[in-house]
Each structure stands twice: as structure tokens, then as C-alpha cells.
Design a protein around this motif. Structure first.
Motif, PDB file in Angstrom:
ATOM      1  N   ALA A  29     -38.010   3.126  46.709  1.00  0.00           N
ATOM      2  CA  ALA A  29     -38.053   1.918  47.538  1.00  0.00           C
ATOM      3  C   ALA A  29     -37.782   0.676  46.722  1.00  0.00           C
ATOM      4  O   ALA A  29     -38.296   0.513  45.610  1.00  0.00           O
ATOM      5  CB  ALA A  29     -39.412   1.804  48.228  1.00  0.00           C
ATOM      6  N   HIS A  30     -36.931  -0.192  47.286  1.00  0.00           N
ATOM      7  CA  HIS A  30     -36.812  -1.547  46.776  1.00  0.00           C
ATOM      8  C   HIS A  30     -37.751  -2.461  47.554  1.00  0.00           C
ATOM      9  O   HIS A  30     -38.291  -3.419  47.002  1.00  0.00           O
ATOM     10  CB  HIS A  30     -35.368  -2.046  46.906  1.00  0.00           C
ATOM     11  N   ARG A  31     -37.934  -2.168  48.841  1.00  0.00           N
ATOM     12  CA  ARG A  31     -38.818  -2.953  49.678  1.00  0.00           C
ATOM     13  C   ARG A  31     -40.249  -2.442  49.474  1.00  0.00           C
ATOM     14  O   ARG A  31     -40.653  -1.429  50.039  1.00  0.00           O
ATOM     15  CB  ARG A  31     -38.406  -2.840  51.146  1.00  0.00           C
ATOM     16  N   LEU A  32     -41.024  -3.153  48.675  1.00  0.00           N
ATOM     17  CA  LEU A  32     -42.344  -2.663  48.267  1.00  0.00           C
ATOM     18  C   LEU A  32     -43.324  -2.577  49.425  1.00  0.00           C
ATOM     19  O   LEU A  32     -44.302  -1.819  49.349  1.00  0.00           O
ATOM     20  CB  LEU A  32     -42.917  -3.571  47.172  1.00  0.00           C
ATOM     21  N   SER A  33     -43.111  -3.329  50.500  1.00  0.00           N
ATOM     22  CA  SER A  33     -44.035  -3.281  51.632  1.00  0.00           C
ATOM     23  C   SER A  33     -44.120  -1.882  52.219  1.00  0.00           C
ATOM     24  O   SER A  33     -45.121  -1.522  52.842  1.00  0.00           O
ATOM     25  CB  SER A  33     -43.580  -4.268  52.709  1.00  0.00           C
ATOM     26  N   THR A  34     -43.097  -1.066  52.009  1.00  0.00           N
ATOM     27  CA  THR A  34     -43.089   0.298  52.537  1.00  0.00           C
ATOM     28  C   THR A  34     -44.045   1.207  51.775  1.00  0.00           C
ATOM     29  O   THR A  34     -44.540   2.188  52.332  1.00  0.00           O
ATOM     30  CB  THR A  34     -41.657   0.888  52.436  1.00  0.00           C
ATOM     31  N   VAL A  35     -44.314   0.900  50.510  1.00  0.00           N
ATOM     32  CA  VAL A  35     -45.048   1.838  49.656  1.00  0.00           C
ATOM     33  C   VAL A  35     -46.353   1.264  49.113  1.00  0.00           C
ATOM     34  O   VAL A  35     -46.918   1.797  48.163  1.00  0.00           O
ATOM     35  CB  VAL A  35     -44.145   2.295  48.493  1.00  0.00           C
ATOM     36  N   LEU A  36     -46.826   0.177  49.699  1.00  0.00           N
ATOM     37  CA  LEU A  36     -48.047  -0.446  49.187  1.00  0.00           C
ATOM     38  C   LEU A  36     -49.239   0.505  49.197  1.00  0.00           C
ATOM     39  O   LEU A  36     -50.107   0.442  48.326  1.00  0.00           O
ATOM     40  CB  LEU A  36     -48.381  -1.697  50.020  1.00  0.00           C
ATOM     41  N   ASP A  37     -49.297   1.378  50.225  1.00  0.00           N
ATOM     42  CA  ASP A  37     -50.452   2.276  50.358  1.00  0.00           C
ATOM     43  C   ASP A  37     -50.222   3.634  49.699  1.00  0.00           C
ATOM     44  O   ASP A  37     -50.923   4.596  49.997  1.00  0.00           O
ATOM     45  CB  ASP A  37     -50.796   2.473  51.834  1.00  0.00           C
ATOM     46  N   SER A  38     -49.242   3.726  48.801  1.00  0.00           N
ATOM     47  CA  SER A  38     -48.976   4.994  48.115  1.00  0.00           C
ATOM     48  C   SER A  38     -50.135   5.344  47.181  1.00  0.00           C
ATOM     49  O   SER A  38     -50.801   4.461  46.629  1.00  0.00           O
ATOM     50  CB  SER A  38     -47.683   4.911  47.304  1.00  0.00           C
ATOM     51  N   ASP A  39     -50.346   6.671  47.007  1.00  0.00           N
ATOM     52  CA  ASP A  39     -51.384   7.114  46.074  1.00  0.00           C
ATOM     53  C   ASP A  39     -51.013   6.754  44.637  1.00  0.00           C
ATOM     54  O   ASP A  39     -51.893   6.505  43.805  1.00  0.00           O
ATOM     55  CB  ASP A  39     -51.573   8.633  46.189  1.00  0.00           C
ATOM     56  N   GLN A  40     -49.723   6.771  44.359  1.00  0.00           N
ATOM     57  CA  GLN A  40     -49.262   6.430  43.005  1.00  0.00           C
ATOM     58  C   GLN A  40     -47.908   5.756  43.107  1.00  0.00           C
ATOM     59  O   GLN A  40     -47.030   6.211  43.855  1.00  0.00           O
ATOM     60  CB  GLN A  40     -49.163   7.677  42.121  1.00  0.00           C
ATOM     61  N   ILE A  41     -47.724   4.674  42.379  1.00  0.00           N
ATOM     62  CA  ILE A  41     -46.435   3.987  42.303  1.00  0.00           C
ATOM     63  C   ILE A  41     -45.965   4.083  40.857  1.00  0.00           C
ATOM     64  O   ILE A  41     -46.672   3.670  39.928  1.00  0.00           O
ATOM     65  CB  ILE A  41     -46.554   2.511  42.736  1.00  0.00           C
ATOM     66  N   VAL A  42     -44.772   4.665  40.662  1.00  0.00           N
ATOM     67  CA  VAL A  42     -44.190   4.838  39.329  1.00  0.00           C
ATOM     68  C   VAL A  42     -43.113   3.771  39.159  1.00  0.00           C
ATOM     69  O   VAL A  42     -42.167   3.696  39.953  1.00  0.00           O
ATOM     70  CB  VAL A  42     -43.594   6.248  39.157  1.00  0.00           C
TER      71      VAL A  42
END
Length: 547
Positions: free
Chosen positions: A501-514
Motif C-alpha cells: 500500500a501507498h495509501r496508508l489509511s488502508t493498512v493502519l489497523d494491520s497487525d504488522q507494517i513492514v
């Protein structure tokens, strides 16, 4: 059998002449001649049908082999080759094989049978006339063979130019809207026209070489005929042979020179076909994508405590040596949601391509459930993965066709349910055709967001254990992005997600962001953790007003 009927006719004609001269009964011989003539003609027609049918069978088999190989090549081969040129090999090159079979190999064989029979019959009539004939024919054949030696090379060059022209047309048509919007139509027309001109010039070179063969055949035929008339007339006058024998010999000569002309033409055609065959064999010689362990029936059971997916010190470089990934390591646990973020060119999409097995890793290890993916059948591993590319390709056909691509046994209720999950129900219901509404070539009848959602629905329908999403919200508006975020949240309940993702709003609730930068993992953690610990992530989040 057709050749045998043709060879019998001169002997019967000579018999008719002898019967007329002796005053014997004419009808039996004439009747036999008519029967042989009709039988030979019928056999010749049947032969042509079988020949054409065989040629079509050769083309069919070759096209099937080519299609099978083209669709199974390693992905790296598609990166190196032009689509239009590959299409040309399936179309134009295989069509040339038809002419090679009909006018080439089989005609040469048939001509050989008839020619040998004619030579034997001519030897029985008069050996001296036969020697005169063979001398004239031999000179003509030598000239023809020398003239056609360059046809194969020139023909292959011509087919290469046709392939380049097809690639140029395919390139222009695939981006016709961009070309029109850029005011580049005239330039592209000129470029395609130039490619067509080069194909024309290559074809003219082939025609020039082939044109040298025809006079050689004409010299052989006319020279043999004139020599036989001259020497044969002398031998008749000298009483060495009869008029009936001379007539029979001349008819046998025609039976020799007609297939001889076919043989010369067929040899030239064969050279042209061999040029096309070389291009076909070039593709068939390429190794298909190799399954790492095809003898194993399925992927190994997960090892106790092993993550669903693990990358350990993975590196990857392009064939030219350009490095893309350097020592990438992270894990995706079953049922978890992991995001890959970072600037463009950081290697995020490349990681998904490596997981799918499109390219082999250059170093390190990529493991599925604790087992190196090189020890697993690639098809079985892919059956447990869902993959949505950044461009979200949609195939020509209907919505139903696209959905059933991953699960051909899915029911209509299942199709409608997955469309509802991605917010496409209303779009499909707009048409009275429902699921059978057409999407156009490459999905041109859908908007960019609709194509993206249809591709995601297609992957969700397969119920993968790990869903790989490359920029899933790139073409979505705010409303549909929120809907998709809810869909991904539900999907993550029973499967793992790996999202680029470039649009971080999509992945804010991810368990882990690499976080990746220049092919390396520079940070990992939750959104809150990375805002505090990673300058690069904080910069990205600030630019998107998320901090």
C-alpha cells in the motif's frame, strides 16, 4: 495410385496409335484409357483433400503446442519478449507451415514417385532420349537449387519483420486512448507504417530470390522438350523408334517435367517454411516454468509453531545484475494482516512476485509453513494463495467468466455474495444480463475502481489461505475504499493478508507494517510504534495527514 494411373496413360495412348495404324479394334483400348483417366483424376482429387486435411492437422498441432508453451513460460520470458511477436508466431508462422506441407514435403514426395516412374518408363522406351532429357533437366535443377539457397534465410528475416510489425500494432492498440489523448496518433501511424515498410522490403527480397527459381524450371522444361523433339525426330527418321514410341516418350516427359516444376517450387516453399519453423522451434525449445517438486502431491503440512509465510534474508536481482531486494526478512502468521509500505521502487511488488513463484529468489530462503517453497509443487502452493496485481487485469468476457477463473465450480449465490463483499452488486445489476454482462477487452467497459474490485472478488472467491494485494485501493474513491477496508477486515478473520500500500489509511489497523526502502527492511511494527520509531514511516504518514 494416382501416379500409377498417370503413368499408365502414355502407354495406353501409344497403344491407341498402334491399333489405329494396324486397323485393330479401337474401343477396348480407348475405353480402358478413359477409365484410367477418370480413376487417376478421382484419386488425385482425394489425394488433395487428404493433403489439405493433413496440412490443417499439422497447423492445429503446432498451434496447440505453441499455445501450451507460451502460456507456461517463466514470467521472466514475457519480460524479455514482445507480445505481438509471440502472437505472430502462433498466427503467421504456423500458417506458412500449411503451405510447406501441401506445396513442400508431400508434393516433393509425390513428385518423386511420379518422376521415378516416368524415368523408368522412358528408359523402357528409349535410353538415348532419356540421357538427353536427364542432361537438360539436370542443368535446370542445378540452377534452381543455387538460386533458392538464400530463400530460407531471407524468409526468416521477413517473418521477423512481420513479427515486429504485429508487435508495433499490438503496442499501439493496447494504448490507443493514451495515444489519442497525447496527440500522438500520426506519429504512431508513421511508426507502424515504417514497420510495415520493413516487412514489405523483406518480403520483396524473398520474392526476388524466388523469382530466380522460375526461369530455371522453365529452362529445364523447355530445354528437355526441344532436345527430345530434335533427337527423337532424328531417331524416328532413322527408324530407331516408332512414332508411337516418340509420342509415348513425350507424354512421359510431360509427366516428368510437371512434377519437376512442382518439386522446384516445393523446394523453394520448403525453404520459406523452414524459416518459419525455426521461429516456432525457438519458442518450443524454451523450457516451461518448472515445478520445483512435481512428484509431490501437495504442500507439506504446517510445522508446529512455524509462521504461514516466512522470508529470511531474501535477496533478488534482475538478470542483468541490478539488485532489487537485499536481505529482506519478515513473517506472516496465519490469520494475521501484514502491510508492506515504502517509497516507489522499494521492492514491495517484487516480494509478492517472489511469493507467487514468478521469479526465483537470488539468495536467502522463502518458506511456506516452515518448508522452503523450492521443495513444494508450485501449482499446489499457488492454490493456497490469492493474488491481485496492481493493474488488476480483467479478461475479455463476462463478469461470470472473470469470477469463475479461480473457482470454476462456484455457484451463482457464491458469485453474488463475493460481489456484495466488494461493492459491485449494484454495478452488475444495472444490466439485464446480470452476471453475464460483458466487461469488454481488458475490462474497458468498467471503471478503474470497478476493475480493481472485480479482481479482488475473483481472488476472494478462491478462499486462499494467504491473500496478496498489490495496491488494492489505488483506483478506489473514499466511499469504496472504506467498503473495501471493511471487506478486508472480514477476509482477515479466516485468512492471512499481505498488502502492498501507498495509501496508508488502508493498512493502519494491520497487525504488522513492514517499511521498505531501497530493497531493505528499515523498520517494522504497528502504526503507532512506527510513527514514534521510524523517520521514513513518520514522513509518509505526515504527508498523508495521518499524524
Amino acid at each position: 495410385m494416382s501416379a500409377g494411373g498417370a503413368l499408365a496413360q502414355p502407354a495406353l495412348v501409344a497403344r491407341v496409335i498402334d491399333v489405329v495404324g494396324s486397323g485393330g479394334r479401337l474401343m477396348p483400348t480407348v475405353s480402358l484409357l478413359v477409365v484410367v483417366l477418370l480413376a487417376a483424376s478421382a484419386l488425385g482429387a482425394f489425394q488433395q483433400y487428404l493433403l489439405q486435411r493433413t496440412a490443417e492437422g499439422v497447423v492445429l498441432t503446432t498451434r496447440q503446442l505453441l499455445a501450451d508453451r507460451l502460456l507456461r513460460l517463466p514470467v521472466a520470458e514475457y519480460d524479455r519478449r514482445r507480445t505481438g511477436d509471440l502472437m505472430s508466431r502462433v498466427g503467421a508462422d504456423t500458417t506458412l507451415l500449411r503451405a510447406t506441407v501441401t506445396s513442400g514435403v508431400v508434393d516433393v514426395a509425390g513428385s518423386a514417385v511420379l518422376g521415378i516412374g516416368a524415368v523408368v518408363a522412358m528408359a523402357l522406351v528409349d535410353v538415348w532420349l532419356l540421357l538427353v532429357t536427364l542432361l537438360a533437366v539436370g542443368l535446370g535443377l542445378t540452377v534452381a537449387v543455387l538460386a533458392s539457397r538464400g530463400v530460407k534465410r531471407a524468409s526468416r528475416q521477413a517473418q521477423e519483420e512481420v513479427g515486429a510489425m504485429t508487435a508495433a500494432v499490438e503496442r499501439a492498440l493496447s494504448a490507443v486512448r493514451t495515444i489519442r489523448a497525447s496527440g500522438a496518433t500520426s506519429r504512431e501511424v508513421t511508426a507502424v507504417g515504417g514497420s510495415a515498410r520493413r516487412a514489405f522490403e523483406a518480403g520483396v527480397r524473398v520474392a526476388r530470390l524466388e523469382s530466380l527459381v522460375a526461369p530455371a524450371g522453365s529452362i529445364a522444361v523447355q530445354g528437355a522438350f526441344l532436345a527430345v523433339l530434335g533427337v527423337g525426330g532424328y531417331r524416328v527418321a532413322a527408324g530407331s523408334i516408332t512414332v508411337a514410341s516418340l509420342v509415348a516418350f513425350i507424354l512421359y516427359l510431360f509427366l516428368l517435367v510437371m512434377p519437376l516444376g512442382h518439386a522446384i517450387s516445393a523446394y523453394t516453399q520448403l525453404q520459406t517454411g523452414l524459416g518459419a519453423l525455426a521461429r516456432i522451434q525457438e519458442i518450443l525449445a524454451l523450457a516451461p516454468e518448472r515445478d520445483e517438486q512435481p512428484e509431490r502431491a501437495g504442500t507439506a503440512a504446517p510445522r508446529a509453531g512455524a509462521p504461514l509465510l516466512e522470508l529470511e534474508d531474501v535477496s533478488f536481482s534482475y538478470p542483468d545484475g541490478t539488485p532489487v531486494l537485499r536481505g529482506v526478512s519478515f513473517e506472516v502468521a496465519a490469520g494475521s494482516r501484514v502491510a508492506l509500505v515504502g517509497p516507489s521502487g522499494a521492492g514491495k511488488s517484487t516480494i509478492l512476485a517472489l511469493i507467487e513463484g514468478f521469479y526465483p529468489v537470488s539468495g536467502g530462503a522463502l518458506r511456506w509453513a516452515g518448508t522452503d517453497v523450492r521443495e513444494l509443487p508450485r501449482a499446489a502452493l499457488r492454490a493456497r494463495l490469492g493474488y491481485v496485481e496492481q493493474e488488476a487485469p480483467v479478461l475479455a468476457g463476462s463478469v461470470r467468466d472473470n469470477l469463475l477463473l479461480t473457482r470454476p465450480d462456484a455457484t451463482d449465490p457464491e458469485l453474488w455474495a463475493v460481489l456484495a463483499d466488494v461493492g459491485l452488486t449494484e454495478v452488475v445489476r444495472r444490466s439485464p444480463r446480470g452476471l453475464d454482462v460483458l466487461v469488454g477487452d481488458e475490462g474497458v467497459l468498467l471503471s478503474g475502481g470497478e476493475r480493481q474490485r472485480l479482481a479482488i472478488a475473483r481472488s476472494l472467491l478462491a478462499r486462499p489461505e494467504l491473500l496478496l494485494l498489490d495496491e488494492p485501493t489505488a483506483s478506489l474513491d473514499a466511499r469504496n475504499e472504506g467498503l473495501l477496508r471493511e471487506t478486508l477486515g472480514r477476509a482477515a478473520a479466516d485468512r492471512a493478508l499481505l498488502v502492498v500500500a501507498h495509501r496508508l489509511s488502508t493498512v493502519l489497523d494491520s497487525d504488522q507494517i513492514v517499511v521498505l526502502d531501497q530493497g531493505r527492511v528499515v523498520a517494522s511494527g504497528t502504526h503507532a510504534e512506527l510513527v514514534d520509531s521510524s523517520p521514513l514511516y513518520r514522513e509518509l504518514a505526515t504527508a498523508q495527514l495521518l499524524v
